[in-house]
Design an enzyme around this catalytic site. Structure first.
Site, PDB file in Angstrom:
ATOM      1  N   ARG A 156       0.804  -1.227   0.000  1.00 21.04           N
ATOM      2  CA  ARG A 156       0.000   0.000   0.000  1.00 21.04           C
ATOM      3  C   ARG A 156       0.837   1.279   0.000  1.00 21.04           C
ATOM      4  NH1 ARG A 156      -4.142  -0.791   4.700  1.00 21.04           N
ATOM      5  NH2 ARG A 156      -2.952  -2.691   4.796  1.00 21.04           N
TER       6      ARG A 156
ATOM      7  N   ASP B 178      -3.634  -1.451  -2.796  1.00 20.46           N
ATOM      8  CA  ASP B 178      -4.226  -2.106  -1.635  1.00 20.46           C
ATOM      9  C   ASP B 178      -4.716  -3.483  -2.092  1.00 20.46           C
ATOM     10  OD1 ASP B 178      -5.856  -2.986   0.407  1.00 20.46           O
ATOM     11  OD2 ASP B 178      -6.609  -0.975   0.866  1.00 20.46           O
TER      12      ASP B 178
ATOM     13  N   LYS C 204       1.145 -19.817   6.885  1.00 18.13           N
ATOM     14  CA  LYS C 204       0.364 -20.261   8.030  1.00 18.13           C
ATOM     15  C   LYS C 204      -0.042 -19.042   8.855  1.00 18.13           C
ATOM     16  CE  LYS C 204       2.164 -20.177  11.729  1.00 18.13           C
ATOM     17  NZ  LYS C 204       2.896 -19.006  12.198  1.00 18.13           N
TER      18      LYS C 204
ATOM     19  N   HIS D 182       7.502 -23.228   7.143  1.00 17.77           N
ATOM     20  CA  HIS D 182       8.943 -23.124   6.889  1.00 17.77           C
ATOM     21  C   HIS D 182       9.765 -24.106   7.726  1.00 17.77           C
ATOM     22  CE1 HIS D 182       8.890 -20.348  10.350  1.00 17.77           C
ATOM     23  NE2 HIS D 182      10.183 -20.511  10.430  1.00 17.77           N
TER      24      HIS D 182
ATOM     25  N   LYS E  31      13.741 -26.564   7.190  1.00 17.37           N
ATOM     26  CA  LYS E  31      14.923 -26.474   8.051  1.00 17.37           C
ATOM     27  C   LYS E  31      15.801 -27.701   7.859  1.00 17.37           C
ATOM     28  CE  LYS E  31      12.944 -23.465  11.581  1.00 17.37           C
ATOM     29  NZ  LYS E  31      13.769 -22.258  11.588  1.00 17.37           N
TER      30      LYS E  31
ATOM     31  N   GLU F 205      11.703 -19.460  22.359  1.00 21.79           N
ATOM     32  CA  GLU F 205      12.166 -18.202  21.764  1.00 21.79           C
ATOM     33  C   GLU F 205      12.389 -17.167  22.853  1.00 21.79           C
ATOM     34  OE1 GLU F 205      10.243 -17.478  17.592  1.00 21.79           O
ATOM     35  OE2 GLU F 205       8.653 -17.961  18.987  1.00 21.79           O
TER      36      GLU F 205
ATOM     37  N   ASP G 242      -0.202 -20.338  16.632  1.00 25.37           N
ATOM     38  CA  ASP G 242       0.955 -19.763  15.945  1.00 25.37           C
ATOM     39  C   ASP G 242       2.053 -20.805  15.703  1.00 25.37           C
ATOM     40  OD1 ASP G 242       2.452 -17.501  14.905  1.00 25.37           O
ATOM     41  OD2 ASP G 242       3.695 -17.639  16.708  1.00 25.37           O
TER      42      ASP G 242
ATOM     43  N   HIS H  98       3.934 -25.828  12.961  1.00 20.41           N
ATOM     44  CA  HIS H  98       5.351 -26.209  12.972  1.00 20.41           C
ATOM     45  C   HIS H  98       5.604 -27.456  13.830  1.00 20.41           C
ATOM     46  CE1 HIS H  98       5.868 -22.453  11.042  1.00 20.41           C
ATOM     47  NE2 HIS H  98       5.964 -21.690  12.107  1.00 20.41           N
TER      48      HIS H  98
ATOM     49  N   LYS I 110       7.223 -17.821  23.980  1.00 18.96           N
ATOM     50  CA  LYS I 110       7.950 -16.568  23.714  1.00 18.96           C
ATOM     51  C   LYS I 110       8.573 -16.115  25.028  1.00 18.96           C
ATOM     52  CE  LYS I 110       6.089 -15.608  19.536  1.00 18.96           C
ATOM     53  NZ  LYS I 110       6.903 -15.880  18.351  1.00 18.96           N
TER      54      LYS I 110
HETATM   55  C1  BG6 Z   1       6.481 -18.128  12.781  1.00 20.42           C
HETATM   56  C2  BG6 Z   1       5.677 -17.629  13.958  1.00 20.42           C
HETATM   57  O1  BG6 Z   1       5.710 -19.005  11.990  1.00 20.42           O
HETATM   58  O2  BG6 Z   1       7.617 -18.821  13.255  1.00 20.42           O
HETATM   59  C3  BG6 Z   1       6.528 -16.740  14.839  1.00 20.42           C
HETATM   60  O3  BG6 Z   1       4.569 -16.906  13.478  1.00 20.42           O
HETATM   61  C4  BG6 Z   1       7.804 -17.462  15.251  1.00 20.42           C
HETATM   62  O4  BG6 Z   1       5.806 -16.330  16.001  1.00 20.42           O
HETATM   63  C5  BG6 Z   1       8.492 -18.018  14.024  1.00 20.42           C
HETATM   64  O5  BG6 Z   1       8.637 -16.527  15.912  1.00 20.42           O
HETATM   65  C6  BG6 Z   1       9.666 -18.908  14.445  1.00 20.42           C
HETATM   66  O6  BG6 Z   1      10.391 -19.251  13.306  1.00 20.42           O
HETATM   67  P1  BG6 Z   1      11.930 -19.610  13.408  1.00 20.42           P
HETATM   68  O7  BG6 Z   1      12.310 -20.072  12.057  1.00 20.42           O
HETATM   69  O8  BG6 Z   1      12.629 -18.346  13.822  1.00 20.42           O
HETATM   70  O9  BG6 Z   1      12.022 -20.665  14.460  1.00 20.42           O
END
Ligand code: BG6
Length: 492
Positions: free
Chosen positions: A48, A90, A151, A181, A185, A219, A238, A243, A343
């Site tokens: 945007r 947009d 996701k 993702h 890894k 994290e 999340d 994951h 977190k």
């Molecule tokens: C994301 C989440 O999918 O993965 C985030 O939305 C998280 O909250 C992140 O921090 C972690 O990814 P990675 O590759 O840093 O472990």
């Protein structure tokens, strides 16, 4: 994969967002540096903000410089930046799609049959963007048009089904790339090799030898500026539903008949289907949630979740989620899989830790070996990739003293540079390989598993445990353990 070299337009929706700055651009830049982007690959950055190409490029350069540090190469950047076009618009408005269509039809921009639409946008906008793409004629019979959906795919089982049905209204399954993702890894990919290429490992990878499995994604970072999304999602949606369920299925799956996309995904789905459903009344025996309070990370004071900008007052959204699952099949019957993520925990650490059973007979009862630790196999995803087996050996010298020894199966040599998960996955999108992407039945079964927890938590908003930022989370999460000698493993 030869089709990587074919002309392709790669449209990035939400180009000025965090995901693009922190993950997509650095990964694409590394692919440029490695010479893996085809000569006619063009990017359209769609957002945007009224930036214009020059300002977009300047912002991108700044982001890449800070990401790559001393490794930044201006010549690579020039080549990379020359592929970009900045389209201001947009993504919720139809005019944007008309402008996009015109742009993609221009011969000067390398009009081509391969177009990737990457939705790096808030999940609440997926529906609308899919409709607009469909209506503009960017889907249907255009088999080489692909759509990449980040996701979380839906916010529960029902909404995931609706989103999927909506996608299918406009796109065929083989055009849809549901990205997780974690599957890109290194350690996750290596896990299959570790299991299925070593005859030593596979025979002991079952309930006869394994006592329990722990999967941790810890994290240090908080939620930053993502409250708008996170406060509605929470850690379960999340991280755990996607994951971590993927990690669980790769640990637990049977060897696939071959390494193609569908054979692999069939095996993962079988695992998800075998997970014992959590009875609604017993959710507290299987799952635990908590939220970070104020604390310190690396000695620096940080606010609690309630103090983060944009978080609703008295929010009971969980920033820490732990759960216990049983995979009810012949291989895993009775073996608990403990998953936890949070977190603002004490360390940035992602581990798959597999604990083996105690020896059947305690031969050394009268000696210092009496309390011998069982064996472990530990796979570290981050911050460093590693795999090791922990065994015991006698200490040289007099007496029967032992020490624990780590047999490392390091696979990166000093001169081999790490590859980011997004590099692998983006290259696969460009080349049209869906093996590392998620099939809808995987999403669906993963939602089925966590849905009872979600429903229970959403109805119980009166109380949530807290933990100080910078700690390992509340000790109360230990109530999930089946045995007194189970404890969270907080180190590689
Ligand atoms: C994301 C989440 O999918 O993965 C985030 O939305 C998280 O909250 C992140 O921090 C972690 O990814 P990675 O590759 O840093 O472990």
């Amino acid at each position: 994969m030869e089709n990587r070299r074919e002309p392709c337009s790669f449209v990035i929706f939400g180009a000025t967002g965090n995901l693009v700055r922190d993950k997509l651009l650095p990964a694409l830049y590394q692919l440029e540096r490695a010479g893996l982007l085809g000569p006619s690959l063009q990017f359209v950055a769609l957002a945007r903000r009224p930036l214009g190409l020059e300002k977009w490029n300047a912002g991108m350069r700044e982001a890449l410089e800070s990401h790559t540090g001393a490794d930044f190469d201006p010549a690579v950047f020039e080549r990379f930046a020359a592929r970009f076009f900045y389209l201001q618009g947009d993504h919720r408005e139809p005019e944007t799609y008309t402008a996009l269509k015109e742009h993609l039809a221009r011969p000067a921009t390398g009009a081509c049959e391969n177009v990737v639409f990457y939705l790096a946008i808030p999940p609440t906008d997926f529906f609308n963007v899919v409709t607009q793409l469909g209506r503009t004629g960017f889907s249907g019979g255009l088999a080489n048009h692909r759509i990449v959906v980040e996701k979380p795919f839906g916010e529960d089982l029902e909404s995931a089904r609706k989103l999927n049905a909506h996608l299918h209204q406009y796109f065929n399954e083989d055009q849809i790339y549901r990205i997780d993702h974690y599957l890109g890894k290194e350690t996750v990919q290596n896990l299959s090799v570790f299991r299925f290429a070593n005859t030593l490992i596979e025979p002991i990878w079952n309930r006869n030898f394994i006592d329990h499995v722990q999967i941790t994604v810890a994290e240090c970072q908080g939620i930053g500026s993502r409250a708008g999304y996170y406060d509605k999602a929470g850690a379960l949606r999340d991280m755990l539903q996607n994951h971590m369920m993927q990690l669980l299925s790769v640990v637990a799956m049977e060897p696939p008949s071959q390494l193609d996309a569908d054979a692999l995904r069939d095996e993962k789905v079988k695992v998800l289907r075998s997970i014992r459903p959590i009875p609604r009344r017993a959710v507290n025996n299987y799952a635990f949630r908590a939220q970070y309070g104020p604390g310190a990370i690396d000695g620096v004071a940080v606010p609690g979740y309630q103090g983060e900008p944009g978080v609703e007052e008295n929010s009971t959204t969980e920033t820490y989620a732990a759960a216990k699952f049983y995979v009810d099949n012949w291989r895993w019957s009775g073996v608990p899989f403990y998953l936890r993520t949070g977190k603002r925990l004490a360390e940035q650490l992602s581990l798959i830790s597999i604990r083996f059973r105690h020896p059947p007979q305690q031969l050394f009862r009268e000696t210092p070996l009496a309390n011998i630790e069982p064996n472990w196999i530990v796979l570290s995803l981050q911050p460093h990739e590693s795999m090791h087996v922990e065994i015991h050996a006698k200490q040289p010298g007099l007496g029967m003293n032992t020490r624990s020894t780590k047999l490392f199966a390091s696979y990166r040599k000093d001169d081999e540079t790490p590859t980011d998960a997004y590099e692998t996955l983006l290259l696969d999108v460009i080349g049209g390989d869906r093996s590392l992407f998620i099939r809808f039945d995987e999403v669906e079964w993963a939602w089925r598993v966590v849905d009872p927890i979600l429903r229970h938590w959403s109805q119980d908003t009166s109380y949530i445990h807290t933990y100080p930022a910078g700690s390992w989370g509340p000790a109360e999460s230990e109530r999930l353990f089946d045995s007194e000698d189970h404890e969270w493993r907080n180190h590689v």
